[in-house]
Design an enzyme around this catalytic site. Structure first.
Site, short mmCIF file in Angstrom:
data_model
loop_
_atom_site.label_atom_id
_atom_site.label_comp_id
_atom_site.label_asym_id
_atom_site.label_seq_id
_atom_site.Cartn_x
_atom_site.Cartn_y
_atom_site.Cartn_z
N ASP A 194 -57.60 52.46 12.88
CA ASP A 194 -56.18 52.84 12.61
C ASP A 194 -55.74 51.91 11.59
OD1 ASP A 194 -53.19 54.47 13.17
OD2 ASP A 194 -52.83 51.98 13.29
N GLU A 297 -56.84 58.60 10.09
CA GLU A 297 -56.20 59.43 10.21
C GLU A 297 -56.06 60.10 8.12
OE1 GLU A 297 -52.19 58.77 12.40
OE2 GLU A 297 -52.91 57.10 11.72
N CYS A 350 -49.05 58.62 24.65
CA CYS A 350 -49.98 57.76 25.26
C CYS A 350 -50.91 58.07 25.53
CB CYS A 350 -48.55 57.55 27.07
SG CYS A 350 -48.78 56.50 27.78
N CYS A 353 -51.70 58.73 29.64
CA CYS A 353 -50.85 60.07 30.08
C CYS A 353 -50.86 61.13 29.29
CB CYS A 353 -49.92 60.24 30.94
SG CYS A 353 -48.54 58.89 30.20
N CYS A 369 -44.87 53.38 28.15
CA CYS A 369 -44.78 54.41 28.20
C CYS A 369 -43.45 55.14 29.23
CB CYS A 369 -46.07 55.41 28.94
SG CYS A 369 -46.06 56.77 29.02
N CYS A 372 -45.34 56.81 32.52
CA CYS A 372 -47.16 56.43 34.02
C CYS A 372 -46.55 54.42 33.40
CB CYS A 372 -47.66 56.56 32.98
SG CYS A 372 -48.54 55.91 31.32
N ASP A 379 -50.51 50.03 17.54
CA ASP A 379 -52.14 50.09 16.80
C ASP A 379 -53.00 50.36 17.39
OD1 ASP A 379 -50.13 49.57 13.91
OD2 ASP A 379 -50.35 47.81 13.99
#
Length: 450
Positions: A194, A297, A350, A353, A369, A372, A379
């Site tokens: 990332d 990305e 997340c 999950c 999250c 969960c 990052d």
């Protein structure tokens, strides 16, 4: 495999003078060819580079514009490669422009090159020079000393001489056999990377790699030297009686102080570029050497640079250069590059999950999250999601280019081959999309080599 080695030249004063004149010749011939191309286009003709080159060869030793004060053709003192290659470069520039337009991409027509603002370089054909250890024999100047020997073994395809600040470099392009160009990997991990501003790269292992950010470190000195140079320019304009903008074609009187100031500014800019380039080379080499697959990305760098608050920091890290170097380094190490779709919500998903946090803002560096209860560093979480995307894409590579189920729901990726294929994510043509254009149901793995 084509590789290039950039070697610094320890040039004498006479050699530097010739290099500057040869680079100026290449620039002036380019401008002549572009002006003639535009003129022919304006009257409805269809110009081509070969016809322009033949027309130039007929006049270059006789036209008054190409004669010195004594009426002699000064081009005879410059090797012909310097004023022959600009025509091929111009044809390539126009071809790229039309290809980008046909593809619907943003395209710019070739532009005239201005002295002092364009890169100074000229071309040498592979049969016009030779390398002998830490020296090279170049046409018109003879033997020049090099800082190091040629790194690659193979067929030399050509070279160019270019300047960066006060130093001249010989860039040699070599067609290296695959068994010599390719490097063994030291690991076979699959890693998500990332890119960011606070950390240049965050890996799915949790490691954060800080960027040197050389522009930020040198910004004060850069401003001081820029102001000094601006004051010297204003003084030169005042001495010449010029008020306001300098009229095109006007030459200010030569000043040693202004020349020294410009060189000091150029040296600082060159150092900034070298530090950034060195960091990016080492990081991309390390990532490709240690991994069999990497996920990054498909960032819209042009759009990100439109943000006035982040543009300087983004440019200081060098997102585009990172991806460019990663592309060719991956070819040498046989590393697969997986490109996540531009709209893939790597930060908002997340990693535990798969729940999407639509409320996550750019300033939120950590979040919890709601489904969960997992706590995430923004990052690191994005890098883990990219790693999962790469794992699924790499596992499906034997079935290319068939679609496979995404490891993480709501993903789209393109697999860039080690051979350096085109970096274009392929969308599922029947995939449902949400309001951001993100595909929900499938992922395509694309490659140019099967």
């Amino acid at each position: 495999m084509l590789l290039a080695h950039r070697i610094r030249i320890d040039a004498t004063a006479a050699q530097r003078d010739y290099f500057a004149r040869a680079a100026g010749t290449a620039r002036r011939v380019w401008n002549w060819a572009l002006a003639e191309w535009n003129r022919q286009t304006a009257v409805g003709l269809r110009p081509n580079a070969m016809a322009l080159k033949k027309a130039f060869n007929r006049i270059k030793y006789s036209d008054p514009e190409w004669l010195d004060a004594d009426g002699k053709p000064w081009l005879r003192a410059i090797h012909r490669d310097a004023h022959a290659q600009p025509f091929a470069n111009l044809a390539k520039a126009w071809r790229r422009y039309f290809e980008q337009r046909r593809a619907g991409q943003l395209a710019h027509v070739p532009r005239f090159k201005k002295k002092g603002r364009s890169a100074e370089s000229f071309y040498l054909a592979n049969d016009k020079f030779r390398l002998e250890g830490r020296s090279a024999v170049l046409p018109k100047v003879g033997r020049v000393a090099l800082r190091e020997t040629l790194r690659w073994s193979g067929k030399i395809m050509g070279a160019s001489v270019s300047r960066e600040a006060s130093h001249w470099y010989l860039v040699v392009q070599v067609d290296v056999p695959d068994h010599l160009a390719r490097r063994p990997r030291t690991g076979d991990a699959v890693t998500g990377v990332d890119l960011g501003v606070t950390s240049a790269a965050t890996l799915s292992s949790g490691e954060k790699i800080a960027a040197p950010r050389p522009l930020k470190a040198a910004l004060r000195r850069l401003r001081v030297r820029s102001r000094r140079q601006s004051r010297k320019l204003e003084a030169a304009k005042a001495a010449a009686g010029i008020v306001g903008h300098i009229v095109k074609g006007t030459r200010l009187p030569a000043s040693k102080n202004r020349t020294k100031g410009a060189l000091a500014l150029a040296r600082l800019q060159a150092r900034i570029a070298r530090v950034r380039r060195d960091f990016t080379h080492k990081l991309t080499t390390r990532l490709c050497r240690e991994n069999q697959a990497l996920a990054i990305e498909d960032l819209n760098v042009r759009g990100m640079l439109a943000n006035a608050r982040l543009a300087r920091a983004i440019a200081d890290v060098g997102f585009y250069e990172f991806r460019r170097q990663l592309t060719y380094e991956s070819e040498r190490y046989g590393t697969q590059i997986v490109l996540a779709d531009r709209w893939y919500p790597s930060s908002k998903l997340c990693s535990g999950c798969g729940t999407r946090n639509a409320e996550l803002a750019l300033g939120d560096r950590a979040w919890t999250c709601a489904a969960c209860g997992a706590q995430h560093d923004r990052d690191v979480n994005a890098a883990i999601n990219l790693q999962r995307l790469a794992t699924g894409a790499f596992a499906a590579r034997t079935a290319l280019p068939e679609a496979s189920q995404a490891v993480t729901r709501g993903t789209a990726a393109g697999l860039m081959p080690a051979g350096g294929g085109e970096v274009t994510p392929v969308r599922h043509e029947h995939g449902q999309q949400d309001g951001l254009g993100q595909e929900e149901n499938a992922v395509h793995i694309c490659t140019r080599n099967r």
